[in-house]
Design an enzyme around this catalytic site. Structure first.
Site, mmCIF file in Angstrom:
data_model
loop_
_atom_site.group_PDB
_atom_site.id
_atom_site.type_symbol
_atom_site.label_atom_id
_atom_site.label_comp_id
_atom_site.label_asym_id
_atom_site.label_seq_id
_atom_site.Cartn_x
_atom_site.Cartn_y
_atom_site.Cartn_z
ATOM 1 N N LYS A 171 0.846 -1.196 0.000
ATOM 2 C CA LYS A 171 0.000 0.000 0.000
ATOM 3 C C LYS A 171 0.888 1.256 0.000
ATOM 4 O O LYS A 171 0.660 2.201 -0.749
ATOM 5 C CB LYS A 171 -0.896 -0.034 1.238
ATOM 6 C CG LYS A 171 -2.245 0.633 1.055
ATOM 7 C CD LYS A 171 -3.025 0.610 2.335
ATOM 8 C CE LYS A 171 -4.350 -0.088 2.221
ATOM 9 N NZ LYS A 171 -5.173 0.062 3.426
ATOM 10 N N GLU B 192 -14.298 10.660 13.460
ATOM 11 C CA GLU B 192 -14.489 11.216 12.112
ATOM 12 C C GLU B 192 -15.963 11.112 11.741
ATOM 13 O O GLU B 192 -16.684 10.273 12.255
ATOM 14 C CB GLU B 192 -13.634 10.474 11.085
ATOM 15 C CG GLU B 192 -13.737 8.959 11.097
ATOM 16 C CD GLU B 192 -14.908 8.395 10.299
ATOM 17 O OE1 GLU B 192 -15.179 7.204 10.457
ATOM 18 O OE2 GLU B 192 -15.565 9.145 9.544
ATOM 19 N N GLU C 189 -18.548 8.139 2.731
ATOM 20 C CA GLU C 189 -17.865 7.659 1.526
ATOM 21 C C GLU C 189 -18.424 8.411 0.321
ATOM 22 O O GLU C 189 -19.606 8.703 0.251
ATOM 23 C CB GLU C 189 -18.063 6.145 1.361
ATOM 24 C CG GLU C 189 -17.310 5.378 2.422
ATOM 25 C CD GLU C 189 -17.152 3.901 2.096
ATOM 26 O OE1 GLU C 189 -17.139 3.089 3.023
ATOM 27 O OE2 GLU C 189 -17.042 3.554 0.902
ATOM 28 N N LYS D 111 -19.961 9.943 18.456
ATOM 29 C CA LYS D 111 -19.819 9.273 17.155
ATOM 30 C C LYS D 111 -20.920 8.239 16.963
ATOM 31 O O LYS D 111 -21.602 8.199 15.938
ATOM 32 C CB LYS D 111 -18.444 8.603 17.078
ATOM 33 C CG LYS D 111 -18.248 7.713 15.882
ATOM 34 C CD LYS D 111 -18.242 8.494 14.579
ATOM 35 C CE LYS D 111 -18.182 7.541 13.405
ATOM 36 N NZ LYS D 111 -18.295 8.208 12.111
ATOM 37 N N ASN E 262 -24.160 8.374 14.219
ATOM 38 C CA ASN E 262 -24.422 7.358 13.186
ATOM 39 C C ASN E 262 -25.727 6.632 13.416
ATOM 40 O O ASN E 262 -26.495 6.385 12.480
ATOM 41 C CB ASN E 262 -23.264 6.357 13.135
ATOM 42 C CG ASN E 262 -22.215 6.801 12.117
ATOM 43 O OD1 ASN E 262 -22.296 7.911 11.585
ATOM 44 N ND2 ASN E 262 -21.249 5.958 11.868
ATOM 45 N N CYS F 266 -20.395 1.493 7.963
ATOM 46 C CA CYS F 266 -20.604 2.157 9.258
ATOM 47 C C CYS F 266 -21.962 1.926 9.898
ATOM 48 O O CYS F 266 -22.034 1.369 10.999
ATOM 49 C CB CYS F 266 -20.347 3.658 9.087
ATOM 50 S SG CYS F 266 -18.663 3.973 8.600
HETATM 51 C C1 UDX Z 1 -21.932 7.297 7.249
HETATM 52 C C2 UDX Z 1 -22.148 8.626 7.962
HETATM 53 O O1 UDX Z 1 -22.935 9.479 7.127
HETATM 54 C C3 UDX Z 1 -20.796 9.291 8.235
HETATM 55 O O2 UDX Z 1 -20.986 10.499 8.936
HETATM 56 C C4 UDX Z 1 -19.944 8.330 9.059
HETATM 57 O O3 UDX Z 1 -18.679 8.896 9.337
HETATM 58 C C5 UDX Z 1 -19.765 7.031 8.312
HETATM 59 O O4 UDX Z 1 -21.039 6.451 8.001
HETATM 60 P P1 UDX Z 1 -21.452 6.442 4.815
HETATM 61 O O5 UDX Z 1 -21.830 5.133 5.396
HETATM 62 O O6 UDX Z 1 -20.186 6.554 4.044
HETATM 63 O O7 UDX Z 1 -21.349 7.570 6.002
HETATM 64 O O8 UDX Z 1 -22.603 6.892 3.811
HETATM 65 P P2 UDX Z 1 -23.992 7.669 3.977
HETATM 66 O O9 UDX Z 1 -24.004 8.739 2.952
HETATM 67 O O10 UDX Z 1 -24.235 8.030 5.371
HETATM 68 O O11 UDX Z 1 -25.061 6.534 3.521
HETATM 69 C C6 UDX Z 1 -25.159 5.356 4.294
HETATM 70 C C7 UDX Z 1 -26.289 4.521 3.700
HETATM 71 O O12 UDX Z 1 -27.547 5.189 3.909
HETATM 72 C C8 UDX Z 1 -26.165 4.297 2.187
HETATM 73 O O13 UDX Z 1 -26.552 2.974 1.879
HETATM 74 C C9 UDX Z 1 -27.150 5.300 1.605
HETATM 75 O O14 UDX Z 1 -27.688 4.873 0.354
HETATM 76 C C10 UDX Z 1 -28.236 5.290 2.677
HETATM 77 N N1 UDX Z 1 -29.009 6.524 2.684
HETATM 78 C C11 UDX Z 1 -28.394 7.697 2.988
HETATM 79 C C12 UDX Z 1 -30.377 6.466 2.404
HETATM 80 O O15 UDX Z 1 -30.925 5.399 2.125
HETATM 81 N N2 UDX Z 1 -31.100 7.620 2.449
HETATM 82 C C13 UDX Z 1 -30.527 8.826 2.742
HETATM 83 O O16 UDX Z 1 -31.236 9.831 2.745
HETATM 84 C C14 UDX Z 1 -29.125 8.875 3.010
#
Ligand code: UDX
Length: 435
Positions: free
Chosen positions: A36, A152, A156, A208, A212, A264
């Protein structure tokens, strides 16, 4: 500014390291994974994250960002060390902090002067104390150090912008000296009025998980409202528009879909319930969010079954979208996994296309036909399912789609298609709350 070492160059470590160097700190991203580090030193970014390449490049060029596989040296040369290694879901649903504690041991063994040890990884409440105990156990020369919990909040696909423009920075510390060090690390944000929330270590760890779990709960809630809209003929888009215009609710995270995925929400909601159980508490709301999410995946499969009049056998199904959301190649806990596995079990033939997640899904489910564009994924299909809200799919020419398919049946689990157009072209369709 400070001399910083980030241990762990995964998605959180790499984005945080590049971001902290962009703030003017001198950053060394270190990892025991030599391959990496070699890739990073050649300018190859091993993860897909929009604008991460430019952020890394800019800071490597200005000599504020380097990569090293010599973790020992990078510990000894740092003023602030960030632990950013993975904390995957363990067998019992707890977060597995083995790697975090291994890094803590390495830090304890290599302490050579005062440092602030900072945990970025998502760790259960109470882990900070365990990390401090491990460092002390190996800190032979009794070197002074402080600890900080700095969780954090990176999404993603938006991690770089989330890091550079956070809503707040949470700093869980037990000493003023540690806080003062971290204020210097985040000085660029501090002078731009980003709130630095100073609190205790346990409170920072709790924030955190609470964040979430709440976001996951919000998604499960709107999914269930959408499901009810299906039955009573209400339009979820108007419902969410009205809900979102209430400042207390906010329009964000109110998009109904096939169920949340990612590395997450599924992991952190379960971990939070485990933490509560350890303190003899139930978290019925978080439990319900998990159950509603599992049900949402089942509901999507049932919707498709209904569209195909209960018969999947030998039917050709085109799956558009594999990533757990758009702008990422990550398929971890993606609802597409449940959909595809369910269809395979019921004898359907599957073609699939995702703009960047084909290879990730191929590692999990090798036996289906992965296509390089949406046209070949839908060609001659009896039905098409949209699983990820890629903009590419929002722009699909529905008359072309109809021509390519052998029967115009579509399940839009992300509500991204124009239902007026679908009706005009005589599609048989379903979605989430927009009958
Ligand atoms: C999440 C948190 O948002 C972030 O703050 C934390 O640090 C890590 O976990 P992430 O999992 O990368 O981030 O993506 P996110 O945009 O939160 O979406 C998570 C899931 O929820 C995805 O499957 C997305 O499709 C779904 N989602 C999100 C919905 O179904 N509806 C929404 O309105 C938003």
């Amino acid at each position: 500014m400070k001399k910083i070492t980030i241990i762990g160059t995964g998605y959180v470590g790499l984005v945080s390291g590049a971001g902290l160097s962009d703030f003017g700190n001198n950053v060394c991203c270190s990892d025991i994974n030599k391959e990496k580090i070699e890739l990073l030193n050649k300018g190859v970014i091993p993860i897909y994250e929009p604008s991460l390449y430019e952020l890394v490049n800019r800071n490597v060029k200005s000599k504020r960002l380097i990569f090293s596989d010599n973790v020992k040296d990078s510990i000894q040369s740092a003023e602030v060390i960030f632990i950013a290694v993975g904390t995957p879901e363990g067998k019992t649903g707890n977060a597995d902090i083995t790697t975090v504690l291994q890094v803590a041991e390495l830090i304890g063994k290599n302490l050579n002067n005062y440092k602030v040890i900072c945990t970025k990884s998502t760790v259960p409440v109470g882990t900070g104390k365990k990390i401090i105990d491990v460092i002390n156990k190996y800190n032979q020369n009794n070197i002074e150090f402080d600890y900080c919990s700095n969780p954090e909040f990176l999404r993603e696909g938006k991690a770089v912008s989330d890091f550079l423009h956070p809503d707040r920075v949470v700093l869980g510390v037990a000493s003023k000296k540690a806080y003062d060090y971290m204020k210097v690390v985040y000085r660029t944000l501090y002078i731009n009025k980003t709130p630095l929330i100073q609190t205790t270590i346990e409170t920072a760890e709790m924030i955190k998980y609470a964040a979430n779990a709440f976001l996951a709960l919000k998604i499960s809630y709107i999914n269930e409202v959408a499901n009810l809209c299906d039955e009573i003929g209400a339009d979820i888009n108007i419902v969410t528009e009205a809900l979102g215009s209430d400042g207390r609710i906010s329009p964000k995270f109110l998009n109904p879909g096939p169920g949340f995925g990612g590395s997450c929400f599924p992991k952190d909601t379960k971990a939070l319930i485990r933490i509560a159980k350890k303190h003899n508490l139930d978290m019925y709301t978080v439990d319900a969010a998990i159950k509603a999410n599992e049900n949402q995946k089942i509901r999507m499969l049932n919707k498709l079954e209904k569209l195909l009049k209960g018969n999947f056998n030998k039917k050709k199904i085109g799956i558009l979208g594999l990533a757990f959301k758009q702008e990422t190649d990550d398929v971890r806990e993606s609802s597409a996994i449940y959909m595809i596995s369910g269809l395979i079990k019921r004898g359907a033939n599957i073609k699939a296309y995702d703009p960047i997640a084909n290879d990730s899904m191929k590692k999990l489910i090798p036996g289906i036909d992965y296509k390089l564009n949406w046209e070949s994924a839908v060609e001659d299909c009896d039905a098409v399912v949209i699983m990820t809200e890629w903009n590419e799919f929002r722009g699909i020419d529905l008359s072309k789609l109809k021509e390519l398919m052998c029967s115009p049946i579509i399940l839009d689990t992300r509500n991204i298609l124009n239902i007026i157009e679908l009706k005009r072209l005589d599609f048989t369709f379903d979605n989430v709350g927009r009958k």
